[in-house]
Design an enzyme around this catalytic site. Structure first.
Site, PDB file in Angstrom:
ATOM      1  N   HIS A 194       0.817  -1.213   0.000  1.00 28.26           N
ATOM      2  CA  HIS A 194       0.000   0.000   0.000  1.00 28.26           C
ATOM      3  C   HIS A 194       0.854   1.268   0.000  1.00 28.26           C
ATOM      4  O   HIS A 194       2.042   1.247   0.343  1.00 28.26           O
ATOM      5  CB  HIS A 194      -0.928   0.015   1.219  1.00 28.26           C
ATOM      6  CG  HIS A 194      -0.185   0.096   2.527  1.00 28.26           C
ATOM      7  ND1 HIS A 194       0.330   1.266   3.028  1.00 28.26           N
ATOM      8  CD2 HIS A 194       0.126  -0.861   3.440  1.00 28.26           C
ATOM      9  CE1 HIS A 194       0.928   1.050   4.180  1.00 28.26           C
ATOM     10  NE2 HIS A 194       0.824  -0.247   4.453  1.00 28.26           N
ATOM     11  N   GLU A 214      -2.269  -6.661   7.562  1.00 22.82           N
ATOM     12  CA  GLU A 214      -0.956  -6.470   8.172  1.00 22.82           C
ATOM     13  C   GLU A 214      -0.774  -7.354   9.405  1.00 22.82           C
ATOM     14  O   GLU A 214      -1.753  -7.833  10.001  1.00 22.82           O
ATOM     15  CB  GLU A 214      -0.771  -4.991   8.536  1.00 22.82           C
ATOM     16  CG  GLU A 214       0.577  -4.623   9.156  1.00 22.82           C
ATOM     17  CD  GLU A 214       1.784  -4.969   8.278  1.00 22.82           C
ATOM     18  OE1 GLU A 214       2.012  -6.159   8.037  1.00 22.82           O
ATOM     19  OE2 GLU A 214       2.494  -4.031   7.860  1.00 22.82           O
TER      20      GLU A 214
END
Length: 249
Positions: free
Chosen positions: A11, A89
Protein backbone atom coordinates in the site's frame (compact mmCIF):
# COMPACT_ATOMS: atom_id res chain seq x y z
CA UNK A 1 -1.47 -27.63 -15.34
CA UNK A 2 -1.63 -23.84 -15.11
CA UNK A 3 1.13 -21.21 -15.15
CA UNK A 4 0.20 -17.77 -13.84
CA UNK A 5 1.79 -14.62 -12.47
CA UNK A 6 1.32 -12.81 -9.17
CA UNK A 7 2.18 -9.14 -8.81
CA UNK A 8 2.30 -8.09 -5.15
CA UNK A 9 2.05 -4.39 -4.28
CA UNK A 10 2.46 -2.76 -0.88
CA UNK A 11 0.00 0.00 0.00
CA UNK A 12 0.93 3.68 -0.33
CA UNK A 13 2.26 5.84 2.48
CA UNK A 14 0.12 6.79 5.48
CA UNK A 15 0.79 9.52 8.02
CA UNK A 16 1.73 6.75 10.45
CA UNK A 17 4.36 5.45 8.01
CA UNK A 18 5.70 8.97 7.63
CA UNK A 19 6.12 9.31 11.42
CA UNK A 20 7.76 5.90 11.81
CA UNK A 21 4.83 4.46 13.79
CA UNK A 22 3.56 0.87 13.78
CA UNK A 23 -0.02 0.56 12.53
CA UNK A 24 -0.51 -3.20 12.54
CA UNK A 25 -4.13 -4.30 12.58
CA UNK A 26 -5.62 -2.06 15.26
CA UNK A 27 -4.95 1.20 13.40
CA UNK A 28 -6.86 1.17 10.11
CA UNK A 29 -5.40 4.36 8.66
CA UNK A 30 -5.99 5.88 5.23
CA UNK A 31 -3.38 6.97 2.71
CA UNK A 32 -1.65 10.32 3.11
CA UNK A 33 -1.54 12.79 0.23
CA UNK A 34 1.85 11.36 -0.72
CA UNK A 35 0.42 7.85 -0.39
CA UNK A 36 -2.36 8.70 -2.84
CA UNK A 37 0.23 10.06 -5.27
CA UNK A 38 2.23 6.84 -4.91
CA UNK A 39 -0.87 4.72 -5.53
CA UNK A 40 -1.71 6.75 -8.63
CA UNK A 41 1.89 6.36 -9.86
CA UNK A 42 1.72 2.59 -9.34
CA UNK A 43 -1.56 2.52 -11.26
CA UNK A 44 -0.06 4.40 -14.18
CA UNK A 45 3.05 2.19 -14.15
CA UNK A 46 0.88 -0.95 -14.32
CA UNK A 47 -1.84 0.46 -16.58
CA UNK A 48 -0.95 -1.69 -19.61
CA UNK A 49 -0.26 -4.86 -17.62
CA UNK A 50 -3.07 -7.39 -18.03
CA UNK A 51 -4.64 -8.73 -14.84
CA UNK A 52 -7.21 -11.51 -14.67
CA UNK A 53 -7.77 -11.52 -10.89
CA UNK A 54 -7.47 -9.03 -8.03
CA UNK A 55 -7.00 -9.76 -4.32
CA UNK A 56 -6.65 -7.14 -1.60
CA UNK A 57 -6.31 -6.86 2.17
CA UNK A 58 -9.43 -5.73 4.01
CA UNK A 59 -7.61 -2.71 5.51
CA UNK A 60 -8.32 0.82 4.23
CA UNK A 61 -4.79 1.72 3.12
CA UNK A 62 -4.53 -1.40 0.96
CA UNK A 63 -8.04 -1.00 -0.48
CA UNK A 64 -7.35 2.62 -1.45
CA UNK A 65 -4.13 1.58 -3.18
CA UNK A 66 -5.87 -1.23 -5.01
CA UNK A 67 -8.66 1.07 -6.18
CA UNK A 68 -6.11 3.50 -7.65
CA UNK A 69 -4.32 0.72 -9.54
CA UNK A 70 -7.53 -0.85 -10.86
CA UNK A 71 -8.87 2.55 -11.95
CA UNK A 72 -6.00 3.00 -14.41
CA UNK A 73 -6.10 -0.53 -15.81
CA UNK A 74 -8.65 -1.38 -18.51
CA UNK A 75 -8.11 -5.13 -18.04
CA UNK A 76 -9.51 -4.77 -14.50
CA UNK A 77 -12.83 -3.38 -15.71
CA UNK A 78 -15.54 -5.71 -14.46
CA UNK A 79 -13.16 -7.93 -12.48
CA UNK A 80 -14.21 -9.02 -9.00
CA UNK A 81 -11.99 -7.45 -6.34
CA UNK A 82 -11.66 -10.21 -3.76
CA UNK A 83 -11.17 -8.90 -0.23
CA UNK A 84 -8.87 -11.23 1.71
CA UNK A 85 -8.55 -10.79 5.50
CA UNK A 86 -5.55 -13.16 5.34
CA UNK A 87 -3.65 -10.38 3.53
CA UNK A 88 -3.98 -7.85 6.36
CA UNK A 89 -0.96 -6.47 8.17
CA UNK A 90 0.77 -8.27 11.02
CA UNK A 91 -0.60 -7.65 14.49
CA UNK A 92 2.15 -6.01 16.55
CA UNK A 93 0.27 -6.37 19.84
CA UNK A 94 1.40 -3.92 22.53
CA UNK A 95 3.80 -2.24 20.07
CA UNK A 96 1.00 -0.95 17.83
CA UNK A 97 0.80 2.82 17.84
CA UNK A 98 4.41 3.10 19.01
CA UNK A 99 7.60 3.88 17.13
CA UNK A 100 9.23 1.22 14.98
CA UNK A 101 12.52 2.01 16.73
CA UNK A 102 10.92 1.19 20.09
CA UNK A 103 10.02 -2.31 18.85
CA UNK A 104 13.59 -2.75 17.62
CA UNK A 105 14.82 -1.77 21.10
CA UNK A 106 12.38 -4.28 22.66
CA UNK A 107 13.85 -6.99 20.44
CA UNK A 108 17.42 -6.04 21.34
CA UNK A 109 16.55 -6.13 25.05
CA UNK A 110 15.10 -9.62 24.55
CA UNK A 111 18.26 -10.74 22.71
CA UNK A 112 16.41 -11.36 19.45
CA UNK A 113 16.49 -10.13 15.88
CA UNK A 114 13.75 -7.56 15.48
CA UNK A 115 12.62 -9.28 12.27
CA UNK A 116 11.70 -12.39 14.29
CA UNK A 117 10.67 -10.67 17.52
CA UNK A 118 7.05 -10.86 18.66
CA UNK A 119 5.83 -8.04 20.94
CA UNK A 120 3.49 -9.04 23.80
CA UNK A 121 0.09 -9.89 22.35
CA UNK A 122 1.42 -9.76 18.79
CA UNK A 123 1.28 -12.23 15.93
CA UNK A 124 4.24 -14.60 15.63
CA UNK A 125 6.12 -15.18 12.39
CA UNK A 126 4.79 -18.75 12.33
CA UNK A 127 1.22 -17.50 12.63
CA UNK A 128 1.86 -15.13 9.72
CA UNK A 129 3.28 -17.99 7.63
CA UNK A 130 0.08 -19.93 8.33
CA UNK A 131 -1.97 -17.00 6.99
CA UNK A 132 0.24 -16.76 3.91
CA UNK A 133 -0.04 -20.50 3.27
CA UNK A 134 -3.84 -20.30 3.59
CA UNK A 135 -3.97 -17.38 1.16
CA UNK A 136 -1.80 -19.20 -1.39
CA UNK A 137 -4.01 -22.28 -1.16
CA UNK A 138 -7.09 -20.13 -1.78
CA UNK A 139 -5.30 -18.28 -4.59
CA UNK A 140 -4.29 -21.53 -6.30
CA UNK A 141 -7.84 -22.87 -6.05
CA UNK A 142 -9.32 -19.67 -7.49
CA UNK A 143 -6.81 -19.39 -10.33
CA UNK A 144 -7.34 -23.04 -11.34
CA UNK A 145 -11.12 -22.69 -11.15
CA UNK A 146 -11.05 -19.52 -13.27
CA UNK A 147 -8.41 -20.42 -15.84
CA UNK A 148 -7.67 -24.15 -16.06
CA UNK A 149 -9.70 -25.93 -18.76
CA UNK A 150 -9.66 -29.58 -19.98
CA UNK A 151 -7.34 -29.96 -22.96
CA UNK A 152 -5.77 -26.56 -22.36
CA UNK A 153 -2.32 -26.22 -23.92
CA UNK A 154 0.48 -26.22 -21.37
CA UNK A 155 2.27 -22.89 -20.90
CA UNK A 156 6.02 -23.03 -20.41
CA UNK A 157 7.26 -20.97 -17.47
CA UNK A 158 8.88 -17.87 -19.01
CA UNK A 159 12.62 -17.38 -18.62
CA UNK A 160 15.16 -14.86 -19.81
CA UNK A 161 16.64 -11.53 -18.79
CA UNK A 162 14.41 -8.69 -17.63
CA UNK A 163 13.79 -5.77 -19.94
CA UNK A 164 12.99 -3.32 -17.13
CA UNK A 165 9.38 -3.07 -18.28
CA UNK A 166 6.12 -3.22 -16.29
CA UNK A 167 5.17 -6.56 -17.88
CA UNK A 168 8.50 -8.29 -17.20
CA UNK A 169 7.98 -12.03 -16.73
CA UNK A 170 4.28 -12.17 -17.53
CA UNK A 171 4.16 -11.64 -21.28
CA UNK A 172 2.25 -14.60 -22.79
CA UNK A 173 1.33 -15.91 -19.33
CA UNK A 174 -2.41 -16.75 -19.51
CA UNK A 175 -3.44 -15.59 -16.04
CA UNK A 176 -2.12 -12.90 -13.71
CA UNK A 177 -3.26 -11.84 -10.24
CA UNK A 178 -2.81 -8.45 -8.60
CA UNK A 179 -2.33 -8.76 -4.82
CA UNK A 180 -2.27 -5.64 -2.61
CA UNK A 181 -1.07 -6.05 0.96
CA UNK A 182 1.26 -4.68 3.68
CA UNK A 183 4.96 -4.31 4.45
CA UNK A 184 5.46 -6.82 7.25
CA UNK A 185 3.27 -9.44 5.60
CA UNK A 186 5.04 -9.04 2.25
CA UNK A 187 8.45 -9.41 3.92
CA UNK A 188 7.39 -12.65 5.64
CA UNK A 189 5.81 -13.86 2.39
CA UNK A 190 9.09 -13.29 0.54
CA UNK A 191 10.96 -15.33 3.15
CA UNK A 192 8.33 -18.07 2.99
CA UNK A 193 8.49 -18.32 -0.80
CA UNK A 194 12.30 -18.43 -0.84
CA UNK A 195 13.05 -20.43 2.32
CA UNK A 196 10.17 -22.89 2.45
CA UNK A 197 8.91 -23.14 -1.14
CA UNK A 198 12.54 -23.06 -2.39
CA UNK A 199 11.98 -20.31 -4.94
CA UNK A 200 15.30 -19.50 -6.64
CA UNK A 201 16.34 -15.86 -6.78
CA UNK A 202 17.22 -14.19 -10.08
CA UNK A 203 20.77 -13.06 -10.74
CA UNK A 204 21.64 -9.97 -8.72
CA UNK A 205 19.30 -10.68 -5.82
CA UNK A 206 20.21 -12.26 -2.50
CA UNK A 207 18.65 -12.68 0.95
CA UNK A 208 19.29 -9.03 1.81
CA UNK A 209 16.69 -8.15 -0.83
CA UNK A 210 14.29 -10.81 0.47
CA UNK A 211 14.30 -9.49 4.05
CA UNK A 212 14.34 -5.79 3.09
CA UNK A 213 11.14 -3.86 3.83
CA UNK A 214 9.15 -3.35 0.65
CA UNK A 215 8.78 0.43 0.12
CA UNK A 216 5.33 1.99 -0.09
CA UNK A 217 3.82 0.82 -3.44
CA UNK A 218 6.90 -1.32 -4.05
CA UNK A 219 6.18 -4.20 -6.45
CA UNK A 220 7.19 -7.88 -6.34
CA UNK A 221 6.41 -10.47 -9.01
CA UNK A 222 6.44 -14.28 -9.07
CA UNK A 223 5.42 -16.92 -11.59
CA UNK A 224 3.77 -20.15 -10.37
CA UNK A 225 2.94 -23.40 -12.11
CA UNK A 226 0.37 -25.59 -10.37
CA UNK A 227 -1.03 -29.00 -11.22
CA UNK A 228 -4.50 -30.29 -10.43
CA UNK A 229 -4.68 -33.98 -9.60
CA UNK A 230 -6.54 -36.51 -7.48
CA UNK A 231 -4.73 -35.24 -4.39
CA UNK A 232 -5.75 -31.64 -5.09
CA UNK A 233 -3.72 -28.72 -6.38
CA UNK A 234 0.04 -28.91 -5.98
CA UNK A 235 2.82 -26.44 -6.73
CA UNK A 236 5.03 -27.69 -9.56
CA UNK A 237 7.35 -24.72 -10.12
CA UNK A 238 7.96 -21.19 -8.88
CA UNK A 239 10.07 -18.34 -10.21
CA UNK A 240 10.90 -14.93 -8.76
CA UNK A 241 10.88 -12.22 -11.42
CA UNK A 242 11.77 -9.23 -9.21
CA UNK A 243 11.44 -7.96 -5.64
CA UNK A 244 10.62 -4.46 -4.35
CA UNK A 245 10.68 -2.67 -7.71
CA UNK A 246 9.94 1.02 -7.11
CA UNK A 247 11.09 3.07 -10.13
CA UNK A 248 7.57 4.48 -10.51
CA UNK A 249 7.92 6.58 -7.32
Amino acid sequence: MLTFGITIVRHGETEWNKKGLLQGQAIDSSLSDIGMQQAEAAGKYLEDVKFTNVFVSDMARARQTCEAIVKHNSSCSGLEIVTEPSLKERSFGSAEGGLVVDMKNMATAAGQSWLDFTPPGGETIEQMKTRIKEFLEHLFQRMVADHCRPGQRETVMPEGALAGKPDDGIRNVPAHALVVSHGALIRVAMRYLVDELKCPLPQGLDMSHVIALCPNTGICRFIFTVTKGDAGITLSAIRCVFINRCEHI
